[in-house]
Design an enzyme around this catalytic site. Structure first.
Site, PDB file in Angstrom:
ATOM      1  N   TYR A 159       0.847  -1.206   0.000  1.00  0.00           N
ATOM      2  CA  TYR A 159       0.000   0.000   0.000  1.00  0.00           C
ATOM      3  C   TYR A 159       0.879   1.252   0.000  1.00  0.00           C
ATOM      4  CZ  TYR A 159      -3.412   3.404   1.894  1.00  0.00           C
ATOM      5  OH  TYR A 159      -4.212   4.508   2.106  1.00  0.00           O
ATOM      6  N   LYS A 163       1.095   4.352  -2.748  1.00  0.00           N
ATOM      7  CA  LYS A 163       0.840   5.756  -2.389  1.00  0.00           C
ATOM      8  C   LYS A 163       2.069   6.623  -2.668  1.00  0.00           C
ATOM      9  CE  LYS A 163      -3.450   5.830  -0.864  1.00  0.00           C
ATOM     10  NZ  LYS A 163      -4.512   6.388  -1.733  1.00  0.00           N
TER      11      LYS A 163
HETATM   12  N1  LIG Z   1      -8.845   5.622   6.060  1.00  0.00           N
HETATM   13  C1  LIG Z   1      -7.586   5.935   6.217  1.00  0.00           C
HETATM   14  O1  LIG Z   1      -6.982   5.733   7.316  1.00  0.00           O
HETATM   15  C2  LIG Z   1      -6.812   6.582   5.092  1.00  0.00           C
HETATM   16  C3  LIG Z   1      -5.609   7.216   5.402  1.00  0.00           C
HETATM   17  C4  LIG Z   1      -4.870   7.809   4.385  1.00  0.00           C
HETATM   18  C5  LIG Z   1      -5.338   7.764   3.085  1.00  0.00           C
HETATM   19  N2  LIG Z   1      -6.516   7.137   2.808  1.00  0.00           N
HETATM   20  C6  LIG Z   1      -6.941   7.103   1.422  1.00  0.00           C
HETATM   21  O2  LIG Z   1      -8.142   7.850   1.295  1.00  0.00           O
HETATM   22  C7  LIG Z   1      -8.930   7.324   0.225  1.00  0.00           C
HETATM   23  C8  LIG Z   1     -10.338   7.100   0.727  1.00  0.00           C
HETATM   24  O3  LIG Z   1     -10.314   6.102   1.738  1.00  0.00           O
HETATM   25  P1  LIG Z   1     -11.489   5.944   2.809  1.00  0.00           P
HETATM   26  O4  LIG Z   1     -10.856   5.972   4.140  1.00  0.00           O
HETATM   27  O5  LIG Z   1     -12.584   6.879   2.492  1.00  0.00           O
HETATM   28  O6  LIG Z   1     -11.895   4.438   2.553  1.00  0.00           O
HETATM   29  P2  LIG Z   1     -13.242   3.777   2.028  1.00  0.00           P
HETATM   30  O7  LIG Z   1     -14.423   4.407   2.662  1.00  0.00           O
HETATM   31  O8  LIG Z   1     -13.024   2.313   2.191  1.00  0.00           O
HETATM   32  O9  LIG Z   1     -13.263   4.163   0.482  1.00  0.00           O
HETATM   33  C9  LIG Z   1     -12.504   3.480  -0.478  1.00  0.00           C
HETATM   34  C10 LIG Z   1     -13.177   3.683  -1.801  1.00  0.00           C
HETATM   35  O10 LIG Z   1     -12.436   3.053  -2.834  1.00  0.00           O
HETATM   36  C11 LIG Z   1     -13.379   2.448  -3.708  1.00  0.00           C
HETATM   37  N3  LIG Z   1     -12.736   1.427  -4.512  1.00  0.00           N
HETATM   38  C12 LIG Z   1     -12.032   0.344  -4.121  1.00  0.00           C
HETATM   39  N4  LIG Z   1     -11.617  -0.364  -5.181  1.00  0.00           N
HETATM   40  C13 LIG Z   1     -12.079   0.301  -6.285  1.00  0.00           C
HETATM   41  C14 LIG Z   1     -11.997   0.077  -7.683  1.00  0.00           C
HETATM   42  N5  LIG Z   1     -11.369  -0.991  -8.200  1.00  0.00           N
HETATM   43  N6  LIG Z   1     -12.579   0.965  -8.515  1.00  0.00           N
HETATM   44  C15 LIG Z   1     -13.238   2.051  -8.040  1.00  0.00           C
HETATM   45  N7  LIG Z   1     -13.373   2.309  -6.719  1.00  0.00           N
HETATM   46  C16 LIG Z   1     -12.789   1.440  -5.864  1.00  0.00           C
HETATM   47  C17 LIG Z   1     -14.443   1.908  -2.780  1.00  0.00           C
HETATM   48  O11 LIG Z   1     -15.608   1.604  -3.526  1.00  0.00           O
HETATM   49  P3  LIG Z   1     -16.609   0.374  -3.202  1.00  0.00           P
HETATM   50  O12 LIG Z   1     -17.814   0.972  -2.540  1.00  0.00           O
HETATM   51  O13 LIG Z   1     -16.899  -0.186  -4.543  1.00  0.00           O
HETATM   52  O14 LIG Z   1     -15.869  -0.589  -2.302  1.00  0.00           O
HETATM   53  C18 LIG Z   1     -14.601   3.125  -1.889  1.00  0.00           C
HETATM   54  O15 LIG Z   1     -15.409   4.089  -2.506  1.00  0.00           O
HETATM   55  C19 LIG Z   1      -8.198   6.075  -0.264  1.00  0.00           C
HETATM   56  O16 LIG Z   1      -7.412   6.406  -1.384  1.00  0.00           O
HETATM   57  C20 LIG Z   1      -7.295   5.722   0.907  1.00  0.00           C
HETATM   58  O17 LIG Z   1      -6.153   5.001   0.477  1.00  0.00           O
HETATM   59  C21 LIG Z   1      -7.260   6.566   3.782  1.00  0.00           C
END
Ligand SMILES: NC(=O)c1ccc[n+]([C@@H]2O[C@H](COP(=O)([O-])OP(=O)(O)OC[C@H]3O[C@@H](n4cnc5c(N)ncnc54)[C@H](OP(=O)(O)O)[C@@H]3O)[C@@H](O)[C@H]2O)c1
Length: 253
Positions: A159, A163
């Site tokens: 991951y 990133k």
């Molecule tokens: N949560 C954290 O601690 C954190 C920290 C730093 C950065 N981030 C980043 O922030 C972003 C949002 O994360 P979040 O925390 O909001 O997580 P989340 O609620 O799990 O959202 C992840 C999203 O990615 C979508 N997704 C996964 N595989 C996909 C694909 N093949 N095609 C299109 N969409 C896809 C999911 O859609 P589905 O509904 O289809 O599953 C969901 O909408 C991500 O890039 C994550 O890496 C998160």
């Protein structure tokens, strides 16, 4: 157009069910109504709920577009569909998967699929969006990177390396777009309580999605190109980055 107070009139959220992404949309809608396009996997069980939420937050209109980050050959058509009703002012890239490093690096097909979503998919879209926005002469991209890409840890290196690549690409894409009217904001959150991290032990400085979104939107409206979420991570990561490898290896990260 993005108005004088930094409010976009049409927003697209790629990863339209992302909790952080939706919280960003909510922040903008709390300030001014906007048309919203949610680009979501066709089989996501969260499509309906995402649409209902965005409607309830006061969006002028909500449209769903099918989008799979890994299906890069379809991205040009996806972008066409997103633009079908007119210019887009703000594109938020919030899709991603966390994955398990151990499982992924031992399983080449899965590893490649994972990278196609988290890295190649984002880069592909970044290029296409930049061309569209530069053609309009204005617009903004917010992309969700992570502190995990700044200091890549052994426990999360797949991951983290995705990133790291995404972060480097979008940082310099922003430079390449200087003078075009298009701004790129790279957001580097630490841990955020969302479905991606459900069940994991909360790390220090963990935020809720709305807290993270408030910091990201404020940075976007100030015209920043990079935001650490929360800001303290800038210094934490600077320190970690300069630790000698034998010491870093011993940290419980
Ligand atoms: N949560 C954290 O601690 C954190 C920290 C730093 C950065 N981030 C980043 O922030 C972003 C949002 O994360 P979040 O925390 O909001 O997580 P989340 O609620 O799990 O959202 C992840 C999203 O990615 C979508 N997704 C996964 N595989 C996909 C694909 N093949 N095609 C299109 N969409 C896809 C999911 O859609 P589905 O509904 O289809 O599953 C969901 O909408 C991500 O890039 C994550 O890496 C998160």
């Amino acid at each position: 157009m993005i108005n004088a107070t930094g409010n976009p009139q049409r927003i697209v959220l790629f990863g339209g069910t992302s909790e952080i992404g939706l919280a960003i949309v909510a922040q903008y809608l709390a300030q001014a109504p906007a048309h919203v396009v949610l680009a979501i996997r066709p089989d996501s069980p969260r499509r309906r709920a995402a649409r209902d939420q965005v409607e309830a937050w006061g969006a002028t209109s909500v449209r769903l577009v099918d989008f799979d980050a890994a299906a890069v050959a379809d991205h040009p058509a996806v972008v066409e569909r997103v633009w079908a009703d007119g210019d887009v002012d703000l594109a938020v890239l919030a899709f991603g998967q966390l994955g398990e490093a151990e499982r992924l690096w031992h399983d080449q097909p899965r590893l490649v699929d994972f990278m196609n979503v988290n890295l190649t998919g984002a880069v592909s879209l970044g290029a296409l969006l930049s061309q569209r926005l530069a053609g309009q002469g204005q617009g903004q991209i917010i992309v969700l990177s992570s502190v995990a890409g700044e200091v890549v840890r052994r426990s999360n290196f797949v991951y983290g390396s995705a990133k790291a690549g995404l972060d480097a690409f979008f940082r310099q894409l922003g430079e390449a777009l200087r003078g075009s009217g298009v701004h790129v904001l790279v957001a580097r959150p630490g841990m955020v309580r969302s479905k991606m991290t459900a069940g994991l032990k909360a790390a220090p400085l963990t935020l809720d999605p709305d807290q993270a979104a408030a910091q990201i939107v404020a940075a976007a409206q100030r015209g920043q190109t990079l935001v650490w979420v929360p800001g303290a991570f800038r210094w934490v990561m600077l320190a970690l980055k300069h630790l000698p490898a034998p010491l870093f290896r011993r940290l419980p990260l």
